[in-house]
Design an enzyme around this catalytic site. Structure first.
Site, PDB file in Angstrom:
ATOM      1  N   ARG A 124       4.316   2.459  -2.612  1.00  0.00           N
ATOM      2  CA  ARG A 124       4.570   2.825  -4.004  1.00  0.00           C
ATOM      3  C   ARG A 124       5.044   1.593  -4.752  1.00  0.00           C
ATOM      4  NH1 ARG A 124       1.832   7.240  -4.910  1.00  0.00           N
ATOM      5  NH2 ARG A 124       2.901   9.230  -4.661  1.00  0.00           N
ATOM      6  N   ILE A 150       0.849  -1.193   0.000  1.00  0.00           N
ATOM      7  CA  ILE A 150       0.000   0.000   0.000  1.00  0.00           C
ATOM      8  C   ILE A 150       0.887   1.246   0.000  1.00  0.00           C
ATOM      9  CG2 ILE A 150      -2.109  -0.925   0.999  1.00  0.00           C
ATOM     10  CD1 ILE A 150      -1.039  -0.132   3.765  1.00  0.00           C
ATOM     11  N   HIS A 200      -5.313   1.472  -6.925  1.00  0.00           N
ATOM     12  CA  HIS A 200      -4.637   2.588  -6.238  1.00  0.00           C
ATOM     13  C   HIS A 200      -5.662   3.510  -5.584  1.00  0.00           C
ATOM     14  CE1 HIS A 200      -0.866   5.404  -6.288  1.00  0.00           C
ATOM     15  NE2 HIS A 200      -1.500   5.440  -5.131  1.00  0.00           N
ATOM     16  N   GLU A 220       0.861   2.139 -13.817  1.00  0.00           N
ATOM     17  CA  GLU A 220      -0.591   2.159 -13.630  1.00  0.00           C
ATOM     18  C   GLU A 220      -1.216   3.375 -14.328  1.00  0.00           C
ATOM     19  OE1 GLU A 220      -1.033   4.287  -9.299  1.00  0.00           O
ATOM     20  OE2 GLU A 220      -0.391   2.192  -9.262  1.00  0.00           O
TER      21      GLU A 220
END
Length: 315
Positions: free
Chosen positions: A234, A232, A281, A263
């Site tokens: 990078r 959770i 994300h 992403e």
């Protein structure tokens, strides 16, 4: 008084955009078809940049704004901002810590629970008629009483560990040194050693050149064929090639991931794996937190141009 000119790197929700437009002269970089020309045109007027954590502000963008004074980041991560370029010119940088800490921690623990208990597959089992046709869902893995490792015991890592304690997990952590607020939790300096003693490894590090691919093949293999990796933080903190290879070969049991390289166009190999929980994300993605983040972006800009101390300075 003339409103300060602000370069807006990415879109914000309407509840942020309306007050930003009221307080500042916003230049929407993200809407420009020719971004280089747009930046050359408006850059000389820009005194502030409003950006998002994943978008940041690179050296070229900073150089194109000779009057730039402040960069306000919507997000806790500021690794996409060229801090060296900002520091060299005395440009202030802010982010939005604390207001998103608890939501991110909540999602990390939720992902562990969902993946460990197979909840996504279990819901499908009910909806597609498998429960009625085939009987009980295959057995899954328990969470309580196991060993959790937290890689990076900052704000988010600390809140994750607090929540894990409620599940009677045995907690250890890695950081640059032991933390006086982590009494009762074991400090393990080496990430490989932390992974080797953990059933669940949470990655909650801030991203930097130092932490890039800190979770590499050795850490992943130490976590092992029954271990779970939860990220959770990078994407850059994890070597995705090593992660994919371990998940495909069975050297790592499973993963729960909210962030990915490139992403939203993540490596399609992730989508073919049954032992990966993928999320878009959205760890900070609640109404309450996103509204608080937007307010903090505005409040930092307002404080700077009023000559007042920044609320959450990075530089």
């Amino acid at each position: 008084m003339t409103k300060p000119h602000i370069l807006q790197v990415g879109p914000y929700p309407e509840w942020d955009q309306v007050p930003l437009d009221a307080a500042f002269h916003m230049h929407r970089y993200f809407e420009a078809p020719d971004k280089a020309s747009f930046l050359a045109e408006v850059g000389p007027q820009i005194r502030g940049i409003a950006t998002r954590g994943e978008l940041g502000a690179n050296a070229a963008m900073i150089a194109a704004c000779p009057q730039l004074e402040v960069i306000s980041v919507y997000g806790v991560g500021y690794d996409a901002v060229d801090l060296d370029a900002a520091r060299a010119r005395g440009i202030r940088v802010t982010n939005t810590p604390d207001v998103l800490t608890n939501d991110v921690a909540d999602l990390g623990v939720a992902m562990m629970l969902v993946q460990s208990r197979g909840m996504i597959g279990a819901e499908t089992w009910v909806r597609d008629g498998s429960w009625a046709a085939k009987g009980l869902y295959p057995l899954q893995r328990r969470v309580w009483g196991k060993r959790a490792g937290v890689l990076g015991l900052g704000r988010i890592g600390f809140e994750v560990a607090k929540r894990l304690a409620g599940f009677d997990l045995e907690i250890a952590y890695s950081d640059v040194g032991p933390k006086d607020y982590a009494k009762g939790w074991e400090f393990i300096a080496d990430p490989v050693a932390l992974a080797a003693r953990s059933d669940f490894l949470f990655v909650t590090l801030a991203a930097s050149a130092v932490t890039r691919h800190i979770v590499g093949a050795k850490v992943i293999e130490a976590l092992g064929p029954e271990g779970m990796l939860i990220n959770i933080s990078r994407a850059s903190n994890i070597d995705e090639e090593a992660l994919l290879a371990a998940l495909e070969s069975g050297k790592l049991g499973s993963a729960a991931l909210d962030v990915f390289e490139g992403e939203p166009k993540l490596n399609p190999r992730f989508l073919d794996l049954p032992n990966v929980l993928v999320q878009p994300h959205h760890a900070s993605g609640t109404y309450e937190t996103r509204q608080a983040m937007g307010k903090l972006v505005r409040d930092n800009l307002t404080a700077h141009f009023a000559g007042q101390p920044l609320l959450t300075p990075v530089l």
